[in-house]
Write a protein that holds these residues in place. Sequence first.
Motif, PDB file in Angstrom:
ATOM      1  N   ALA A  70      12.306  19.551  23.748  1.00  0.00           N
ATOM      2  CA  ALA A  70      13.674  19.514  24.595  1.00  0.00           C
ATOM      3  C   ALA A  70      13.730  21.080  24.965  1.00  0.00           C
ATOM      4  O   ALA A  70      13.501  21.782  24.296  1.00  0.00           O
ATOM      5  CB  ALA A  70      14.767  18.893  23.913  1.00  0.00           C
ATOM      6  N   SER A  71      13.919  20.894  26.505  1.00  0.00           N
ATOM      7  CA  SER A  71      14.394  22.601  26.887  1.00  0.00           C
ATOM      8  C   SER A  71      15.594  23.063  26.326  1.00  0.00           C
ATOM      9  O   SER A  71      16.108  24.107  26.343  1.00  0.00           O
ATOM     10  CB  SER A  71      14.516  22.211  28.493  1.00  0.00           C
ATOM     11  N   SER A  72      16.409  22.231  25.879  1.00  0.00           N
ATOM     12  CA  SER A  72      17.779  22.603  25.414  1.00  0.00           C
ATOM     13  C   SER A  72      18.621  21.407  24.720  1.00  0.00           C
ATOM     14  O   SER A  72      18.113  20.161  24.736  1.00  0.00           O
ATOM     15  CB  SER A  72      18.795  22.878  26.620  1.00  0.00           C
ATOM     16  N   LEU A  73      19.275  21.702  23.633  1.00  0.00           N
ATOM     17  CA  LEU A  73      20.132  20.545  22.909  1.00  0.00           C
ATOM     18  C   LEU A  73      21.291  21.413  22.130  1.00  0.00           C
ATOM     19  O   LEU A  73      21.487  22.511  22.413  1.00  0.00           O
ATOM     20  CB  LEU A  73      19.357  20.008  21.805  1.00  0.00           C
ATOM     21  N   ARG A  74      22.205  20.541  21.799  1.00  0.00           N
ATOM     22  CA  ARG A  74      23.498  21.007  20.917  1.00  0.00           C
ATOM     23  C   ARG A  74      23.210  20.370  19.652  1.00  0.00           C
ATOM     24  O   ARG A  74      23.065  19.092  19.386  1.00  0.00           O
ATOM     25  CB  ARG A  74      24.657  20.554  21.855  1.00  0.00           C
ATOM     26  N   PHE A  75      23.778  21.275  18.590  1.00  0.00           N
ATOM     27  CA  PHE A  75      23.776  20.742  17.267  1.00  0.00           C
ATOM     28  C   PHE A  75      25.025  20.875  16.731  1.00  0.00           C
ATOM     29  O   PHE A  75      25.635  22.049  16.860  1.00  0.00           O
ATOM     30  CB  PHE A  75      22.802  21.180  16.522  1.00  0.00           C
ATOM     31  N   LYS A  76      25.468  20.126  15.922  1.00  0.00           N
ATOM     32  CA  LYS A  76      26.868  20.420  15.315  1.00  0.00           C
ATOM     33  C   LYS A  76      26.833  19.736  13.847  1.00  0.00           C
ATOM     34  O   LYS A  76      26.167  18.668  13.512  1.00  0.00           O
ATOM     35  CB  LYS A  76      27.979  19.508  15.771  1.00  0.00           C
ATOM     36  N   GLY A  77      27.160  20.514  12.797  1.00  0.00           N
ATOM     37  CA  GLY A  77      27.215  20.085  11.359  1.00  0.00           C
ATOM     38  C   GLY A  77      28.051  21.119  10.461  1.00  0.00           C
ATOM     39  O   GLY A  77      28.480  22.072  11.045  1.00  0.00           O
ATOM     40  N   GLU A  78      27.835  20.742   9.289  1.00  0.00           N
ATOM     41  CA  GLU A  78      28.407  21.580   8.353  1.00  0.00           C
ATOM     42  C   GLU A  78      27.594  21.779   7.126  1.00  0.00           C
ATOM     43  O   GLU A  78      26.864  20.584   6.875  1.00  0.00           O
ATOM     44  CB  GLU A  78      29.954  21.174   8.225  1.00  0.00           C
ATOM     45  N   ILE A  79      27.603  22.720   6.279  1.00  0.00           N
ATOM     46  CA  ILE A  79      26.902  22.966   5.234  1.00  0.00           C
ATOM     47  C   ILE A  79      27.464  23.767   4.247  1.00  0.00           C
ATOM     48  O   ILE A  79      28.288  24.929   4.767  1.00  0.00           O
ATOM     49  CB  ILE A  79      25.518  23.343   5.530  1.00  0.00           C
ATOM     50  N   PRO A  80      27.559  23.454   2.922  1.00  0.00           N
ATOM     51  CA  PRO A  80      28.410  24.572   1.850  1.00  0.00           C
ATOM     52  C   PRO A  80      27.420  26.001   1.957  1.00  0.00           C
ATOM     53  O   PRO A  80      26.443  25.859   2.052  1.00  0.00           O
ATOM     54  CB  PRO A  80      28.262  23.885   0.559  1.00  0.00           C
ATOM     55  N   ASP A  81      28.104  27.088   1.945  1.00  0.00           N
ATOM     56  CA  ASP A  81      27.662  28.502   1.768  1.00  0.00           C
ATOM     57  C   ASP A  81      27.806  28.880   0.517  1.00  0.00           C
ATOM     58  O   ASP A  81      28.829  29.330   0.216  1.00  0.00           O
ATOM     59  CB  ASP A  81      28.450  29.111   2.925  1.00  0.00           C
ATOM     60  N   GLU A  82      26.712  29.343  -0.161  1.00  0.00           N
ATOM     61  CA  GLU A  82      26.767  29.747  -1.554  1.00  0.00           C
ATOM     62  C   GLU A  82      27.469  31.207  -1.630  1.00  0.00           C
ATOM     63  O   GLU A  82      28.109  31.359  -2.604  1.00  0.00           O
ATOM     64  CB  GLU A  82      25.451  29.659  -1.891  1.00  0.00           C
ATOM     65  N   GLU A  83      27.196  31.795  -0.545  1.00  0.00           N
ATOM     66  CA  GLU A  83      27.746  33.372  -0.971  1.00  0.00           C
ATOM     67  C   GLU A  83      29.345  33.344  -0.758  1.00  0.00           C
ATOM     68  O   GLU A  83      29.722  34.009  -1.436  1.00  0.00           O
ATOM     69  CB  GLU A  83      27.328  34.218   0.453  1.00  0.00           C
ATOM     70  N   SER A  84      29.886  32.607   0.018  1.00  0.00           N
ATOM     71  CA  SER A  84      31.515  32.477   0.205  1.00  0.00           C
ATOM     72  C   SER A  84      31.977  31.524  -0.593  1.00  0.00           C
ATOM     73  O   SER A  84      33.210  31.524  -0.920  1.00  0.00           O
ATOM     74  CB  SER A  84      31.583  32.536   1.748  1.00  0.00           C
ATOM     75  N   GLY A  85      31.316  30.436  -0.981  1.00  0.00           N
ATOM     76  CA  GLY A  85      31.974  29.342  -1.565  1.00  0.00           C
ATOM     77  C   GLY A  85      32.586  28.335  -0.552  1.00  0.00           C
ATOM     78  O   GLY A  85      33.101  27.335  -1.094  1.00  0.00           O
ATOM     79  N   GLY A  86      32.509  28.803   0.598  1.00  0.00           N
ATOM     80  CA  GLY A  86      33.220  27.882   1.659  1.00  0.00           C
ATOM     81  C   GLY A  86      32.152  26.746   2.565  1.00  0.00           C
ATOM     82  O   GLY A  86      31.055  26.825   1.864  1.00  0.00           O
ATOM     83  N   THR A  87      32.803  26.496   3.579  1.00  0.00           N
ATOM     84  CA  THR A  87      31.575  25.499   4.055  1.00  0.00           C
ATOM     85  C   THR A  87      31.569  26.003   5.696  1.00  0.00           C
ATOM     86  O   THR A  87      32.514  26.232   6.568  1.00  0.00           O
ATOM     87  CB  THR A  87      32.408  23.886   4.341  1.00  0.00           C
TER      88      THR A  87
END
Length: 262
Positions: A70-87
Motif C-alpha cells: 500500500a502507498s499509504s495507510l493509517r494505524f491506530k492502537g495502544e500498547i503498554p510502555d514498560e519505561e513509563s508504566g503507562g499506555t
Amino acid sequence: MRRTALAALCLVAVAGTALTGCQPGEDGKDKASGSPRQSGEARKTEANEPFAGLTGGEITERAVAATTGASSLRFKGEIPDEESGGTLRIDLALDKKGDCAGTLGMGDRGRTELIKAGDTLYLKYDEAFLRAQSEGEPQADVDAVVEMMAGKWTKMSATGADAEDIAAFCDLDEVLGEARDGSSDATRGKATTVDGTPALTLTEKDGKDRYTFYVATDGEPYLLKLVSTSATDPGSVTFTDFGKPVPARKPAGEIIDLDALG
C-alpha cells in the motif's frame, strides 16, 4: 520526544512479530495447533470465500504483500510502555514518501500532535507532555517551557538528530519493512468483520505468546487488525485508509522554530 518515538516503534514490532515470527511446521502440520492442514472436504466448504483452499500461512503471505504494498495507510492502537508504566496510544497516517500526520499519547503523561511534510517535522505538545518530559528540571524552567510551547506548533528539520527517530517512524517502508521477511504458520479461524469490513480471523502462537490478526476478505487482502497477548509486547492495532492521501500539510498560524532557538 525521542522516548515517545521509540515506544511507538514497539507497537509496530508487535505486528512484525506476528507476521514473520514462525516457520512452517514439518509434515504439513501447523505448529501452533499440531493439526493437519485442511482436508479437501474442508476446502470445499470455503468455495464461496476468496481464500478457498489456502492455508493460514498462505493467507498471511497475501496479507503481508497487500499491506506492505500500500502507498499509504493509517494505524491506530495502544500498547503498554514498560519505561513509563503507562499506555502508549497512537493514531497515525503515513506513506512511502515519508510524510505522516497524527497523534502520540501516553496516558496521563500527555499527548503530542505531529506532522511530517517533506523535510520538516511539526510537533504540538500539550502541557502534560511537556511537564512529564521535564521531570527533575527546576520548576521555573519547566514553567517557562510550558508557557512558551504548550498548545503551540513547533518545527524542526526532520533530518536533525532530535527528530530522526520520529522521522523514521513516519516512513511506511521503514515501519513495515521487517514484515516482508520470514513466513507464517498461522491457523485459519472464523469469518468476522472489523469496523464493518468482512474479514477472516487467523491465529499464531510462539511459545506462550499468542497473536490474532484479521485479514480483509473483500477487495485487497489487507491486514485490518492485530491483537497480541505476548507477555513482552501486548497490545492491539488497527489498519485503515489504505492508499488514501496523508493530510501532511504545514500548520496554519504562528510556528516556533526550534532549530533557530538552538
